[in-house]
Write a protein that holds these residues in place. Sequence first.
Motif, PDB file in Angstrom:
ATOM      1  N   HIS A   1      59.535  59.999  46.354  1.00  0.00           N
ATOM      2  CA  HIS A   1      59.806  61.324  46.301  1.00  0.00           C
ATOM      3  C   HIS A   1      61.050  62.449  46.717  1.00  0.00           C
ATOM      4  O   HIS A   1      61.171  62.339  47.632  1.00  0.00           O
ATOM      5  CB  HIS A   1      58.525  61.973  46.710  1.00  0.00           C
ATOM      6  CG  HIS A   1      57.021  61.811  46.140  1.00  0.00           C
ATOM      7  ND1 HIS A   1      56.403  59.645  46.646  1.00  0.00           N
ATOM      8  CD2 HIS A   1      56.557  61.658  44.681  1.00  0.00           C
ATOM      9  CE1 HIS A   1      55.872  59.396  45.811  1.00  0.00           C
ATOM     10  NE2 HIS A   1      55.266  61.242  44.790  1.00  0.00           N
TER      11      HIS A   1
ATOM     12  N   GLY B   1      61.697  68.470  36.271  1.00  0.00           N
ATOM     13  CA  GLY B   1      61.868  67.510  37.441  1.00  0.00           C
ATOM     14  C   GLY B   1      62.174  67.857  38.234  1.00  0.00           C
ATOM     15  O   GLY B   1      62.529  69.002  39.107  1.00  0.00           O
TER      16      GLY B   1
ATOM     17  N   ALA C   1      69.048  55.537  44.564  1.00  0.00           N
ATOM     18  CA  ALA C   1      68.162  54.536  44.466  1.00  0.00           C
ATOM     19  C   ALA C   1      67.566  53.955  46.275  1.00  0.00           C
ATOM     20  O   ALA C   1      69.047  53.784  46.802  1.00  0.00           O
ATOM     21  CB  ALA C   1      68.220  53.831  43.408  1.00  0.00           C
TER      22      ALA C   1
ATOM     23  N   SER D   1      60.056  53.379  43.182  1.00  0.00           N
ATOM     24  CA  SER D   1      60.223  54.741  43.330  1.00  0.00           C
ATOM     25  C   SER D   1      60.308  56.046  44.836  1.00  0.00           C
ATOM     26  O   SER D   1      59.981  55.109  46.056  1.00  0.00           O
ATOM     27  CB  SER D   1      59.126  55.240  43.157  1.00  0.00           C
ATOM     28  OG  SER D   1      57.795  55.266  42.747  1.00  0.00           O
TER      29      SER D   1
ATOM     30  N   VAL E   1      58.788  65.901  43.457  1.00  0.00           N
ATOM     31  CA  VAL E   1      58.673  64.864  41.735  1.00  0.00           C
ATOM     32  C   VAL E   1      59.223  63.224  42.060  1.00  0.00           C
ATOM     33  O   VAL E   1      59.968  62.541  42.466  1.00  0.00           O
ATOM     34  CB  VAL E   1      60.459  65.091  40.690  1.00  0.00           C
ATOM     35  CG1 VAL E   1      60.701  64.299  39.913  1.00  0.00           C
ATOM     36  CG2 VAL E   1      59.919  66.366  40.646  1.00  0.00           C
ATOM     37  N   GLU E   2      58.207  62.228  41.473  1.00  0.00           N
ATOM     38  CA  GLU E   2      58.544  61.242  42.313  1.00  0.00           C
ATOM     39  C   GLU E   2      59.447  60.263  41.101  1.00  0.00           C
ATOM     40  O   GLU E   2      59.486  60.475  39.731  1.00  0.00           O
ATOM     41  CB  GLU E   2      57.247  60.169  42.022  1.00  0.00           C
ATOM     42  CG  GLU E   2      57.264  58.836  42.369  1.00  0.00           C
ATOM     43  CD  GLU E   2      56.426  57.611  41.969  1.00  0.00           C
ATOM     44  OE1 GLU E   2      54.666  58.555  41.519  1.00  0.00           O
ATOM     45  OE2 GLU E   2      56.131  56.398  42.604  1.00  0.00           O
ATOM     46  N   THR E   3      60.895  59.126  41.369  1.00  0.00           N
ATOM     47  CA  THR E   3      61.535  59.138  40.797  1.00  0.00           C
ATOM     48  C   THR E   3      61.738  57.445  41.448  1.00  0.00           C
ATOM     49  O   THR E   3      62.286  57.670  42.472  1.00  0.00           O
ATOM     50  CB  THR E   3      62.610  60.325  40.814  1.00  0.00           C
ATOM     51  OG1 THR E   3      63.697  59.998  39.728  1.00  0.00           O
ATOM     52  CG2 THR E   3      62.822  60.637  41.832  1.00  0.00           C
ATOM     53  N   LYS E   4      62.862  56.774  40.605  1.00  0.00           N
ATOM     54  CA  LYS E   4      63.414  55.667  41.336  1.00  0.00           C
ATOM     55  C   LYS E   4      65.164  55.581  41.135  1.00  0.00           C
ATOM     56  O   LYS E   4      65.855  55.348  41.827  1.00  0.00           O
ATOM     57  CB  LYS E   4      63.313  54.267  40.303  1.00  0.00           C
ATOM     58  CG  LYS E   4      62.088  54.209  39.556  1.00  0.00           C
ATOM     59  CD  LYS E   4      62.360  52.463  39.111  1.00  0.00           C
ATOM     60  CE  LYS E   4      60.926  52.004  39.230  1.00  0.00           C
ATOM     61  NZ  LYS E   4      59.119  52.017  38.727  1.00  0.00           N
ATOM     62  N   ASN E   5      65.708  57.665  41.226  1.00  0.00           N
ATOM     63  CA  ASN E   5      66.910  56.897  41.173  1.00  0.00           C
ATOM     64  C   ASN E   5      66.920  58.994  41.262  1.00  0.00           C
ATOM     65  O   ASN E   5      66.663  59.990  40.897  1.00  0.00           O
ATOM     66  CB  ASN E   5      67.928  57.306  40.570  1.00  0.00           C
ATOM     67  CG  ASN E   5      68.119  57.200  38.946  1.00  0.00           C
ATOM     68  OD1 ASN E   5      66.841  57.435  38.481  1.00  0.00           O
ATOM     69  ND2 ASN E   5      69.493  57.395  38.754  1.00  0.00           N
ATOM     70  N   ILE E   6      67.520  59.648  42.021  1.00  0.00           N
ATOM     71  CA  ILE E   6      68.204  61.182  41.689  1.00  0.00           C
ATOM     72  C   ILE E   6      70.232  60.818  42.168  1.00  0.00           C
ATOM     73  O   ILE E   6      70.540  59.871  42.510  1.00  0.00           O
ATOM     74  CB  ILE E   6      68.059  61.984  42.830  1.00  0.00           C
ATOM     75  CG1 ILE E   6      68.650  63.128  42.228  1.00  0.00           C
ATOM     76  CG2 ILE E   6      68.325  61.863  44.306  1.00  0.00           C
ATOM     77  CD1 ILE E   6      67.669  63.706  43.215  1.00  0.00           C
TER      78      ILE E   6
END
Length: 554
Positions: free
Chosen positions: A296, A501, A288, A294, A309-314
Amino acid sequence: MPIEGASRAIFPDIQEQSMKFKITVIALSTSLALASLAGCIHNNDTETQSYNLPDFKHLPVLVDKDGDPNDNQGTYTLKVESNVQVPVNTPDDNWITPMLRYNGSALPPVIRAKRGDVMTFPVTNNLDKITTVHWHGFKIPGDQDGGPDFPIAAGDSHTYSFTINQPAASLWFHPHPHEKTGEQVYRGLAGVFLVDDEISRQLEADKQLPAGDYDIPLLIQDRRFKDDHNDDRIRELAYKTHTRDTVLGQLGDIVLVNGVQLPKLEVESRKYRFRIYNTSNARTLDIALNDGASFHVVGTDGGLLPEPVETKNIVLGAAERAEIVIDFSRYDIDEKVMLISRAFNGGSMMDMNGGMGRMGGMMNMMSSSDGMDNDGMDSDDVSEMANGKRFDIMRFDITTAASDDITLYTRLPDSAEIHSRLSETDATATREFVMSMGGMGSGMQFLINDKSFDMNRVDEQVDAGATEIWAISNTSPMAHPFHAHAIQWQILDRNGTPASGVDLGWKDTVLVQPGETVRFIGRFDPVINSGKYMYHCHILEHEDAGMMGTFVVQ
Ligand code: C2O
Ligand code: CU
Ligand code: CU
């Protein structure tokens, strides 16, 4: 070095604040069960705007032997060397660590090739032990796969050759010798392998994906170093110095990015693509940005996602990869942003199995069997950071204004293979794999389907060209990244919830949480896939301890 609370006040972390209560609870319960794992953490949360950090290092890109990158073939010589004097830079200190490396290079290499290329890799093993080069994530025949069944003896040479026959992806390579994979990877052997294809090149040419200088691999690995007792600026790696290293997998307290702890990278105010490789032996990362912004995700283990995929963490378990695009144009010049790994419950989801009971019980059994829990942090010459502890990975310093010409793709071209999703009805066979842990302490067993690895046993027979569903369950109290050689999979569901996702991308490694069942589906290519392959937990100490099986495609 500033302590956690102090630095948080200087450089507040939005996400961290909201998670504070949860962390406290976890920290409390964790400290009861994993006494020696919690506690003083060397490199956590230390960063401020002004703190001076070592420079980021780019990994060296190997040059094709014939010098022509466009002739549809590539030959790269790999010499496996020991005792390479590697400089390690940290914010506090610099030293030399003797490591194993390819070609004697201080950093792991990058190899770049294109789909359709015919590859040749003459490998010379200059170690005094066996090794192999395993091509992780590649769709290649079993006899080129570099598994433990084809060791290269000390002093010997061996040439791997295969044709690249899969979509553009962030793949990698590493040794895979019987029972020694963890140690050889830990001591420094790994490399990045970037595959391009028509689609990725077109997206890059069309400015729909950052490329060139704006496309950067980040090899993230945690390590533990012995003290520099003689003050000679040499610190050796500490490997498997406690029973818990074998049980939980080898964790370190210093997280290296391309060989540097907490580097800073000066960036322009535009989009960058980072190929994030979690090539740690055992640590899970929850990637993060420290301001909670965020980004992608555009790719997973085996290729580009059909849609960003747009996200705030992986979350990336050991051996998992992600390609992410961060847009630095939202920051002002001179701003700084930190790439972090967020806190999570690293004995994770023990709640599902009745709270701390199982892991706590397991650790207690270990401490009663060999006293491993009594070696507190201070009395020991090594320390470590519990899996799930929050830490900073690297800092991006936005230094230069730039006009960003990248407009991220919104959907891959129709020709992209990832669009053709296999469905349950395509499957000709379904196999179940149960990962479990049993016993205690140094006698702990790591099993798949109640079996420990036997190289000479064939655990599964797969028909050439078959489309199969593999259902992976985890009945143990800790998460395991399940990896299978030979193909790239599509995830069907997790505990019955259909994939969405980032789970819509190609995967060769899937982190399976305690109590979880992940089902994925894949087709064994009738032209490419034949021979013997491995599947295993990619916590390398688990793999080496037997959490591995074999399958034969014929
Ligand atoms: Cu990356 Cu069989 O391993
Ligand atoms: Cu592999
Ligand atoms: Cu495991």
